[in-house]
Scaffold this active site. Structure first.
Site, PDB file in Angstrom:
ATOM      1  N   CYS A 145      -7.581   9.941   5.969  1.00  0.00           N
ATOM      2  CA  CYS A 145      -7.563   9.751   7.429  1.00  0.00           C
ATOM      3  C   CYS A 145      -6.214  10.176   7.980  1.00  0.00           C
ATOM      4  O   CYS A 145      -6.135  10.938   8.926  1.00  0.00           O
ATOM      5  CB  CYS A 145      -7.830   8.299   7.773  1.00  0.00           C
ATOM      6  SG  CYS A 145      -9.529   7.867   7.430  1.00  0.00           S
ATOM      7  N   ARG A 193      -6.663  12.232  11.467  1.00  0.00           N
ATOM      8  CA  ARG A 193      -7.877  12.876  11.982  1.00  0.00           C
ATOM      9  C   ARG A 193      -8.892  11.866  12.522  1.00  0.00           C
ATOM     10  O   ARG A 193      -9.720  12.176  13.383  1.00  0.00           O
ATOM     11  CB  ARG A 193      -8.552  13.709  10.880  1.00  0.00           C
ATOM     12  CG  ARG A 193      -9.045  12.848   9.738  1.00  0.00           C
ATOM     13  CD  ARG A 193     -10.063  13.479   8.818  1.00  0.00           C
ATOM     14  NE  ARG A 193     -10.427  12.510   7.802  1.00  0.00           N
ATOM     15  CZ  ARG A 193     -11.401  11.611   7.897  1.00  0.00           C
ATOM     16  NH1 ARG A 193     -12.171  11.580   8.969  1.00  0.00           N
ATOM     17  NH2 ARG A 193     -11.615  10.735   6.952  1.00  0.00           N
ATOM     18  N   TRP A 251      -8.323  -1.916  -0.169  1.00  0.00           N
ATOM     19  CA  TRP A 251      -9.055  -0.738  -0.660  1.00  0.00           C
ATOM     20  C   TRP A 251     -10.252  -1.105  -1.543  1.00  0.00           C
ATOM     21  O   TRP A 251     -10.951  -0.215  -2.040  1.00  0.00           O
ATOM     22  CB  TRP A 251      -8.107   0.207  -1.418  1.00  0.00           C
ATOM     23  CG  TRP A 251      -7.329   1.080  -0.474  1.00  0.00           C
ATOM     24  CD1 TRP A 251      -6.042   0.905  -0.052  1.00  0.00           C
ATOM     25  CD2 TRP A 251      -7.816   2.247   0.210  1.00  0.00           C
ATOM     26  NE1 TRP A 251      -5.693   1.893   0.850  1.00  0.00           N
ATOM     27  CE2 TRP A 251      -6.769   2.725   1.019  1.00  0.00           C
ATOM     28  CE3 TRP A 251      -9.040   2.933   0.225  1.00  0.00           C
ATOM     29  CZ2 TRP A 251      -6.898   3.853   1.838  1.00  0.00           C
ATOM     30  CZ3 TRP A 251      -9.169   4.060   1.032  1.00  0.00           C
ATOM     31  CH2 TRP A 251      -8.101   4.495   1.818  1.00  0.00           C
ATOM     32  N   ASP A 277      -9.229   4.236  13.317  1.00  0.00           N
ATOM     33  CA  ASP A 277      -9.849   2.935  13.607  1.00  0.00           C
ATOM     34  C   ASP A 277      -8.790   2.147  14.390  1.00  0.00           C
ATOM     35  O   ASP A 277      -7.872   1.569  13.812  1.00  0.00           O
ATOM     36  CB  ASP A 277     -10.186   2.284  12.250  1.00  0.00           C
ATOM     37  CG  ASP A 277     -10.747   0.875  12.342  1.00  0.00           C
ATOM     38  OD1 ASP A 277     -10.640   0.246  13.410  1.00  0.00           O
ATOM     39  OD2 ASP A 277     -11.289   0.415  11.313  1.00  0.00           O
ATOM     40  N   GLU A 279       0.836  -1.210   0.000  1.00  0.00           N
ATOM     41  CA  GLU A 279       0.000   0.000   0.000  1.00  0.00           C
ATOM     42  C   GLU A 279       0.871   1.261   0.000  1.00  0.00           C
ATOM     43  O   GLU A 279       0.604   2.222  -0.737  1.00  0.00           O
ATOM     44  CB  GLU A 279      -0.936   0.011   1.212  1.00  0.00           C
ATOM     45  CG  GLU A 279      -1.915   1.186   1.196  1.00  0.00           C
ATOM     46  CD  GLU A 279      -2.470   1.545   2.568  1.00  0.00           C
ATOM     47  OE1 GLU A 279      -1.712   1.475   3.562  1.00  0.00           O
ATOM     48  OE2 GLU A 279      -3.659   1.905   2.650  1.00  0.00           O
ATOM     49  N   TYR A 293      -4.693   9.724  -1.555  1.00  0.00           N
ATOM     50  CA  TYR A 293      -3.298   9.979  -1.142  1.00  0.00           C
ATOM     51  C   TYR A 293      -2.284  10.119  -2.283  1.00  0.00           C
ATOM     52  O   TYR A 293      -1.513  11.074  -2.326  1.00  0.00           O
ATOM     53  CB  TYR A 293      -2.813   8.877  -0.190  1.00  0.00           C
ATOM     54  CG  TYR A 293      -3.693   8.714   1.011  1.00  0.00           C
ATOM     55  CD1 TYR A 293      -3.608   9.598   2.088  1.00  0.00           C
ATOM     56  CD2 TYR A 293      -4.650   7.701   1.063  1.00  0.00           C
ATOM     57  CE1 TYR A 293      -4.441   9.468   3.190  1.00  0.00           C
ATOM     58  CE2 TYR A 293      -5.481   7.564   2.161  1.00  0.00           C
ATOM     59  CZ  TYR A 293      -5.380   8.444   3.222  1.00  0.00           C
ATOM     60  OH  TYR A 293      -6.213   8.311   4.294  1.00  0.00           O
TER      61      TYR A 293
END
Ligand SMILES: Nc1nc(=O)c2c([nH]1)NC[C@@H]1CN(c3ccc(C(=O)N[C@@H](CCC(=O)O)C(=O)O)cc3)CN21
Ligand SMILES: O=c1ccn([C@H]2C[C@H](O)[C@@H](COP(=O)(O)O)O2)c(=O)[nH]1
Length: 264
Positions: free
Chosen positions: A146, A166, A80, A169, A58, A94
């Site tokens: 995130c 921000r 994803w 999980d 990733e 991103y």
């Protein structure tokens, strides 16, 4: 990774119940920080087995500037898939913002290349920042970033990195995010001829999903083991030229995997 277990415990015992976007429900705490000295080992969870290949692939995908899941799928990484459209696209997430941020006046900014240049030429600069949070593009993204901003810092020949996440999980995403940014710090440091310093993780809304609570409690019964050591087998000619095979993790001994459903 005691810091991580302590954070998980705080969310579990002091978190406020929230109704979240996914409709799953969470326990949440706002504003947390963890610090990992990367010289002391690679921060990957030992209290459950982590799928490191997904994490490495990733990050390489972000660094390629890629925002379509086809490249991930070719490498058997599916994390994803739930967010991609029929063509595999995620919108300007991103990879796009890091490598090709488009400005209103038509310029294209490669934030990663500029960051590396700045670390090399102005190591004392306090402006070593990469942001994925592009308000003008949010509407077109499959998911708002995130891990939305990071800053690097050079001191005593060592590169440190602080991430602002921000929304976190805690059970599924955060172990991935910590390992991913630790790896990014190693790559940036190698490209700039520096040693690694600290990874500082700062979280906004830190939450445990309601269907992760039993898994979190199980994990809290486990004692963390020693951290493995990352070896980068070759120095790639540029930060986007690393391959999965360039990395070896020595001494990764983790307790059994704990399954949890991802909230979409
Ligand atoms: N709710 C939610 N949590 C996340 O962490 C998250 C999202 N959504 N959406 C976007 C990305 C995708 N990320 C993900 C998605 C799935 C897993 C996951 O299911 N992890 C499994 C192993 C899966 C695998 O490697 O194939 C795990 O047990 O860690 C992890 C991170 C992180 N992000
Ligand atoms: O790298 C990531 C990506 C996503 N997450 C988590 C955090 C939240 O649980 C969801 C995103 O939902 P929002 O409503 O957009 O906050 O995904 C993560 O922890 N790490």
């Amino acid at each position: 990774m005691r810091q991580y277990l302590d954070l998980m415990d705080r969310v579990l015992t002091t978190g406020t119940k929230q109704v979240d976007r996914t409709g799953t429900g969470t326990l949440s705490v706002f504003g947390e920080q963890m610090r990992f000295d990367l010289a002391q080992g690679f921060p990957v969870l030992t209290t459950k087995q982590l799928h490191l290949r997904s994490i490495i692939v990733e990050l390489l995908w972000f660094l390629r500037g890629d925002t379509n899941v086809a490249w991930l799928r070719d490498r058997k990484v599916s994390i994803w898939d739930e967010w991609a459209d029929e063509a595999g696209d995620l919108g300007p997430v991103y990879g796009k913002q890091w490598r090709d941020w488009e400005t209103a006046d038509g310029r294209h900014i490669d934030q990663i290349a500029e960051l590396i240049d700045q670390i090399k030429t102005q190591p004392a600069s306090r402006r070593q920042i990469v942001s994925a949070w592009n308000p003008g593009d949010l509407h077109a993204m499959a998911l708002a970033p995130c891990h939305c901003l990071f800053q690097t810092h050079v001191a005593d020949g060592k590169l440190s990195l602080q991430l602002y996440q921000r929304s976190a999980d805690i059970f599924l995403g955060v172990p991935f995010n910590i390992a991913s940014y630790a790896l990014l710090t190693h790559l940036l440091a190698q490209q700039c001829g520096l040693a690694v310093g600290d990874l500082v993780w700062t979280g906004g809304d830190c939450h445990l999903y309601a269907n992760h609570l039993d898994q979190a409690r199980l994990q809290l019964t486990r004692d963390p083991g020693p951290l493995p050591r990352l070896e980068i087998l070759r120095q790639a000619p540029s930060i986007d030229a690393y391959e999965y095979e360039d990395f070896a993790l020595h001494g990764y001994e983790a307790q059994p995997h704990i399954k949890a459903p991802v909230a979409v």
